[in-house]
Each structure stands twice: as C-alpha cells, then as structure tokens.
Write a protein that holds these residues in place. Structure first.
Motif, PDB file in Angstrom:
ATOM      1  N   MET A   1      34.246  47.023  -1.931  1.00  0.00           N
ATOM      2  CA  MET A   1      34.243  48.459  -2.154  1.00  0.00           C
ATOM      3  C   MET A   1      35.455  49.067  -1.453  1.00  0.00           C
ATOM      4  O   MET A   1      35.694  48.768  -0.288  1.00  0.00           O
ATOM      5  N   PRO A   2      36.240  49.898  -2.121  1.00  0.00           N
ATOM      6  CA  PRO A   2      37.392  50.539  -1.467  1.00  0.00           C
ATOM      7  C   PRO A   2      36.930  51.386  -0.270  1.00  0.00           C
ATOM      8  O   PRO A   2      36.046  52.220  -0.402  1.00  0.00           O
ATOM      9  N   THR A   3      37.521  51.102   0.865  1.00  0.00           N
ATOM     10  CA  THR A   3      37.123  51.744   2.112  1.00  0.00           C
ATOM     11  C   THR A   3      38.354  52.303   2.801  1.00  0.00           C
ATOM     12  O   THR A   3      39.402  51.672   2.814  1.00  0.00           O
ATOM     13  N   ASP A   4      38.203  53.492   3.384  1.00  0.00           N
ATOM     14  CA  ASP A   4      39.270  54.081   4.183  1.00  0.00           C
ATOM     15  C   ASP A   4      39.002  53.731   5.646  1.00  0.00           C
ATOM     16  O   ASP A   4      37.866  53.855   6.122  1.00  0.00           O
ATOM     17  N   ILE A   5      40.039  53.283   6.341  1.00  0.00           N
ATOM     18  CA  ILE A   5      39.882  52.856   7.726  1.00  0.00           C
ATOM     19  C   ILE A   5      40.900  53.582   8.594  1.00  0.00           C
ATOM     20  O   ILE A   5      42.098  53.562   8.321  1.00  0.00           O
ATOM     21  N   ILE A   6      40.386  54.208   9.642  1.00  0.00           N
ATOM     22  CA  ILE A   6      41.235  54.841  10.653  1.00  0.00           C
ATOM     23  C   ILE A   6      41.143  53.937  11.878  1.00  0.00           C
ATOM     24  O   ILE A   6      40.077  53.795  12.469  1.00  0.00           O
ATOM     25  N   TYR A   7      42.246  53.299  12.222  1.00  0.00           N
ATOM     26  CA  TYR A   7      42.269  52.383  13.360  1.00  0.00           C
ATOM     27  C   TYR A   7      43.251  52.950  14.372  1.00  0.00           C
ATOM     28  O   TYR A   7      44.461  52.919  14.159  1.00  0.00           O
ATOM     29  N   THR A   8      42.734  53.493  15.452  1.00  0.00           N
ATOM     30  CA  THR A   8      43.487  54.258  16.455  1.00  0.00           C
ATOM     31  C   THR A   8      44.338  55.299  15.739  1.00  0.00           C
ATOM     32  O   THR A   8      43.806  56.258  15.237  1.00  0.00           O
ATOM     33  N   ASP A   9      45.647  55.098  15.639  1.00  0.00           N
ATOM     34  CA  ASP A   9      46.485  56.104  14.986  1.00  0.00           C
ATOM     35  C   ASP A   9      46.932  55.698  13.582  1.00  0.00           C
ATOM     36  O   ASP A   9      47.732  56.380  12.960  1.00  0.00           O
ATOM     37  N   ARG A  10      46.409  54.607  13.048  1.00  0.00           N
ATOM     38  CA  ARG A  10      46.756  54.147  11.687  1.00  0.00           C
ATOM     39  C   ARG A  10      45.667  54.568  10.705  1.00  0.00           C
ATOM     40  O   ARG A  10      44.493  54.402  10.976  1.00  0.00           O
ATOM     41  N   VAL A  11      46.076  55.043   9.554  1.00  0.00           N
ATOM     42  CA  VAL A  11      45.135  55.376   8.479  1.00  0.00           C
ATOM     43  C   VAL A  11      45.494  54.508   7.275  1.00  0.00           C
ATOM     44  O   VAL A  11      46.630  54.533   6.804  1.00  0.00           O
ATOM     45  N   THR A  12      44.526  53.737   6.805  1.00  0.00           N
ATOM     46  CA  THR A  12      44.730  52.872   5.649  1.00  0.00           C
ATOM     47  C   THR A  12      43.653  53.198   4.627  1.00  0.00           C
ATOM     48  O   THR A  12      42.464  53.116   4.938  1.00  0.00           O
ATOM     49  N   GLN A  13      44.063  53.575   3.433  1.00  0.00           N
ATOM     50  CA  GLN A  13      43.111  53.983   2.401  1.00  0.00           C
ATOM     51  C   GLN A  13      42.921  52.874   1.375  1.00  0.00           C
ATOM     52  O   GLN A  13      43.829  52.104   1.086  1.00  0.00           O
ATOM     53  N   GLY A  14      41.719  52.829   0.823  1.00  0.00           N
ATOM     54  CA  GLY A  14      41.422  51.932  -0.287  1.00  0.00           C
ATOM     55  C   GLY A  14      41.438  50.456   0.055  1.00  0.00           C
ATOM     56  O   GLY A  14      41.796  49.629  -0.782  1.00  0.00           O
ATOM     57  N   VAL A  15      41.023  50.098   1.250  1.00  0.00           N
ATOM     58  CA  VAL A  15      41.002  48.698   1.670  1.00  0.00           C
ATOM     59  C   VAL A  15      39.818  47.992   1.000  1.00  0.00           C
ATOM     60  O   VAL A  15      38.708  48.521   0.964  1.00  0.00           O
ATOM     61  N   ASP A  16      40.061  46.798   0.490  1.00  0.00           N
ATOM     62  CA  ASP A  16      38.993  45.999  -0.106  1.00  0.00           C
ATOM     63  C   ASP A  16      38.178  45.387   1.027  1.00  0.00           C
ATOM     64  O   ASP A  16      38.506  44.316   1.534  1.00  0.00           O
ATOM     65  N   ALA A  17      37.147  46.085   1.453  1.00  0.00           N
ATOM     66  CA  ALA A  17      36.345  45.657   2.596  1.00  0.00           C
ATOM     67  C   ALA A  17      34.891  45.516   2.184  1.00  0.00           C
ATOM     68  O   ALA A  17      34.426  46.177   1.262  1.00  0.00           O
ATOM     69  N   GLU A  18      34.199  44.657   2.898  1.00  0.00           N
ATOM     70  CA  GLU A  18      32.778  44.451   2.646  1.00  0.00           C
ATOM     71  C   GLU A  18      32.009  44.923   3.880  1.00  0.00           C
ATOM     72  O   GLU A  18      32.159  44.372   4.966  1.00  0.00           O
TER      73      GLU A  18
END
Length: 138
Positions: A1-18
C-alpha cells in the motif's frame, strides 16, 4: 500500500510499504531511501556507523527481503506514530540525539531574509555576535 513516511527531517511519499501490527516493512532500497540506513551483514549501517540487530530478535527486523523500520527505530530510541487511516508514519529524532543537540548550546543553522530580502545564513556569522529580531504578523 502506498505510504507516506516522515523520517526525522525527510519526507518520502508513496513508499511501497507493508504495515503489520508492530511494524512497517520496507524493501532494502526503500529503507535506505527513506531513512538513510542500509542493511548489511554487520547490521544496519548509516555511513561508518553500524548497529547490529540482536540475534535473538532477528525476525523482528528482517523477513524475506523486507526490513521493519519500526523495529529499527525502536532499537535507535526513536519514537514513531502512525495514522493508519491516511497511511502516514512519522519517526522522530532519538532522545539521546535530541539531548546532545540541546546541551551543545549550538543553534541549528537556518537561512532567513532581512528587511530588504537579502538572505542570511546563521553559519555565515560563526564566531560573531548576532542580534536576531522576530515578530508575528498577526
């Protein structure tokens, strides 16, 4: 499922994560892209720093080519929170790192415009006294 991840100061959208109870599983490439950590034989590495996963808990960290970012964050002392409705995960800075930053008395570097629109970066004034005035427009 496409997931948005905010990791400290990085924002990554649409990650294929489970997303599973207790974990957010990513491919090795996505783990590195999202967090900067890479899985290597010696553990999880970022630059020259490597953190081994406890051998007794190996299944919490790796499974079939996917890696659990929640377990890694826990190992690093980073808090995490999830909004399952919107498929968003957020990972904060580790408490030890935050403490080190706060006790160092070094201000974070930033860039702001003056009244004429000229940009100034705090690090340009290292070793000099700086008077910073701010106000709210409301």
């Amino acid at each position: 499922m496409p997931t948005d991840i905010i990791y400290t100061d990085r924002v990554t959208q649409g990650v294929d994560a489970e997303s599973k109870p207790g974990g957010l599983w990513l491919t090795a490439a996505d783990l590195e892209r999202v967090s900067g950590w890479a899985h290597k034989p010696e553990g999880f590495c970022k630059g020259d720093l490597c953190i081994p996963a406890p051998p007794a808990r190996k299944s919490e960290f790796a499974d079939g080519g996917r890696f659990n970012l929640v377990a890694l964050a826990g190992l690093l002392g980073q808090p995490s929170v999830v909004d399952e409705t919107h498929h968003v995960w957020c990972f904060g800075e580790a408490a030890a790192e935050r403490k080190r930053t706060l006790t160092s008395l070094n201000a974070p570097d930033f860039t702001l415009p003056d009244l004429d629109g000229k940009m100034h970066t705090l690090s340009q004034y290292r070793g000099k006294k700086v008077f910073l005035v701010s106000w709210a427009s409301w």
